[in-house]
Design an enzyme around this catalytic site. Sequence first.
Site, short mmCIF file in Angstrom:
data_model
loop_
_atom_site.label_atom_id
_atom_site.label_comp_id
_atom_site.label_asym_id
_atom_site.label_seq_id
_atom_site.Cartn_x
_atom_site.Cartn_y
_atom_site.Cartn_z
N TRP A 57 -2.59 -2.87 -1.66
CA TRP A 57 -2.30 -4.30 -1.76
C TRP A 57 -3.21 -4.93 -0.71
CZ3 TRP A 57 -0.58 -8.39 1.28
CH2 TRP A 57 -0.17 -9.53 0.58
N GLU A 94 7.91 -15.83 -10.38
CA GLU A 94 7.13 -14.70 -9.85
C GLU A 94 6.55 -13.81 -10.95
OE1 GLU A 94 8.96 -11.66 -7.33
OE2 GLU A 94 10.87 -12.01 -8.27
N LYS A 116 6.07 -4.90 -4.10
CA LYS A 116 7.52 -4.70 -3.99
C LYS A 116 7.96 -4.60 -2.53
CE LYS A 116 11.58 -3.64 -5.72
NZ LYS A 116 12.30 -4.78 -6.32
N CYS A 144 0.84 -1.18 0.00
CA CYS A 144 0.00 0.00 0.00
C CYS A 144 0.88 1.24 0.00
CB CYS A 144 -0.93 0.09 1.20
SG CYS A 144 -2.10 -1.26 1.28
N LYS A 169 12.84 -15.86 -9.89
CA LYS A 169 12.60 -14.79 -10.86
C LYS A 169 11.58 -15.22 -11.90
CE LYS A 169 13.90 -12.26 -9.36
NZ LYS A 169 14.42 -11.49 -8.28
N ARG A 196 4.10 -0.54 -4.65
CA ARG A 196 3.76 -1.02 -3.31
C ARG A 196 2.45 -1.80 -3.27
NH1 ARG A 196 6.89 1.83 0.40
NH2 ARG A 196 5.49 1.20 2.07
N ASN A 207 -1.87 2.59 5.53
CA ASN A 207 -0.96 1.52 5.14
C ASN A 207 -0.59 0.77 6.41
OD1 ASN A 207 2.58 1.51 4.24
ND2 ASN A 207 1.11 -0.12 4.15
N GLY A 208 -0.85 -0.54 6.41
CA GLY A 208 -0.55 -1.33 7.61
C GLY A 208 -1.69 -2.30 7.86
N HIS A 267 17.78 -38.30 -5.89
CA HIS A 267 17.27 -38.74 -4.58
C HIS A 267 15.78 -38.43 -4.43
CE1 HIS A 267 21.28 -39.81 -3.32
NE2 HIS A 267 21.70 -38.64 -3.75
N GLU A 323 17.65 -18.47 -7.25
CA GLU A 323 17.25 -17.11 -7.60
C GLU A 323 16.63 -17.09 -9.01
OE1 GLU A 323 16.55 -14.52 -6.18
OE2 GLU A 323 16.69 -12.92 -7.67
C1 AGP Z 1 12.23 -10.45 -5.41
O1 AGP Z 1 12.17 -10.63 -6.79
C2 AGP Z 1 10.99 -10.55 -4.71
N1 AGP Z 1 9.94 -9.81 -5.25
C3 AGP Z 1 11.03 -10.67 -3.19
O2 AGP Z 1 11.44 -11.97 -2.94
C4 AGP Z 1 11.92 -9.70 -2.36
O3 AGP Z 1 13.26 -9.93 -2.61
C5 AGP Z 1 11.59 -9.90 -0.87
O4 AGP Z 1 10.26 -9.57 -0.64
C6 AGP Z 1 12.49 -9.10 0.04
O5 AGP Z 1 12.38 -7.73 -0.19
P1 AGP Z 1 13.42 -6.72 0.42
O6 AGP Z 1 14.73 -7.02 -0.21
O7 AGP Z 1 12.91 -5.37 0.05
O8 AGP Z 1 13.45 -6.96 1.90
#
Ligand code: AGP
Length: 568
Positions: free
Chosen positions: A74, A456, A563, A2, A453, A27, A100-101, A472, A449
Amino acid sequence: MCGIFGYVGKKEAKPLLIEGLENLEYRGYDSAGIAISTNKGIKIVKRAGKVEELKKALKEENIDGSVGIAHTRWATHGLPSELNAHPHTDVLKSVTLVHNGIIENYLELKNEFNLKTQTESDTEIIAGLIAIMPEKNNLEKLKSVVKLLKGSYALAIIFSNEPECIYLAKKESPLMVGKSEDDIFISSDANAFKKYCSDFYILKNNEFAKIKYNNIEFFNKNKKINKKTNKFLNTFAFENKNKYLMQDEIAQTPDALKETAIFFENFKDIKNYFKNIDKIYLVACGTAYHSCLFGKKYLEFLNVPIFTEIASEFKYSKHLFTKNTLCIFVSQSGETADTIACVKKCKCKTLAITNVPNSSITFACKKTILMKAGWERAVASTKAYSCQLLIFYLLKCLLKDEKPKIKTLIRQSKQYLNSLNLTQLAKKVATFEKVMFIGRQDDYITAKEGALKLKEISYINCTACPSGELKHGTLALVDENTLIILISTKNNLISKNLLTKEEIEARGGKCLILGNFENADIKLPKLSADLMPILSILPLQVLACEVCILKGYNPDKPRNLSKSVTVE
Ligand code: AGP
């Protein structure tokens, strides 16, 4: 999660609020809304969906005024519908607010005070409570209500009996106030008003503000307070030339690395903080957690126990902290609630590695190292991840008294990104419903990673597995509908990796190799083993982005995500 924006000045609030929301959309983008004090009262317009939808709706609305609040959501409580969108009001519409919260005890409060609500949101009860408080003064009403709230909040409020003012309250969720000659801006992220202000204030927990034209007053629970302003750090002008932020942010990696390396010079004193440490915990979420996995490798030479933990798990586990234990928290945004909650339990040395100056994590930790990746807004973290790895590499060099060798890295990453053409490959990857990323040692972390990527933003079911572990159990998943991306950057492991490829193909699986040797399907340049992980993630980021776009999705705003994850 948010974004809140607000404006008090002489200009038309509407376009400024929309611009602010567009900047904050990273956000959350489930719904958006604004409230403006007009000469016919406080007018609210909200829409489900992205800010674009609100923008369309506002074209047909005449809402003129110079005081306004805005919100991009959000969803936590209730569907991402227009009804649940902010701003929210009390039944009589005397209090209009954005939040926000999360209010954890909203149902208890609703029952206790017998509040009538129209939405499923936890926010609406705050407006309802403020409206029924007996105090005459709006600030006192607000102070009484926040005493009842359990959870986190950044609040911006307009009262119908004081429509020229905006009141603010903050606990845990970020809230900043920017001031220029004639205008005052409110935002969850100072970057959103940076264009207009050189100075800004950061609200701390349990602080309040009352803002009217050319006047900002701050308060704590008991009295009026003076606050110091902050200046924006000089920032490098990163180039934006693509359709999507994620494309730009990947392309900005070489400059981000360079800026981060230069800026690291300011943090060399941190060496003293590592003296006598007895163990290290590296804690973070998502992509930042993957950088911690590399952090452990970079710092292993210290010969102290190093543990890596996902923040949302660390919080509930037992740890043996001594005054010489060091907890390192990595967070691009510096606002991730799970990570910040962990800092609070660490009664030991704490160090934040973050991309955002003055973010909550910088206040929570005793020491901070700032990266200089520039504003990262695409939900999928890319250039910030590369800079996090670089920080760990630079820390290693600093602690070992070694000269870092990063010129080649920066040059190679630039050349490599310019020469990469993965469109054909992306077309192939987009046809699969299952993609598995595998590798050994460092390459396994890159595999994790890479999988995060791709999943998501493309919604393909992606997993990561250490190559040697396949047989395994996980090999049972491999069939002709499975694509395996095998990462192989270690000379001594090439023959083992080629064997794994054969085992996969013998089961009908398709296998593509990302490696720094002749027959690799995606070729990487040669680079020292220390720096290779910073380079080897680049093609996987580009691939994920291309697959996502080919599938018709927006890589900057993947479904269900945000984000800045400011709720636990
Ligand atoms: C990354 O592509 C993600 N969207 C997510 O995993 C992100 O890295 C995670 O939420 C941590 O965020 P931060 O680095 O702002 O703490």
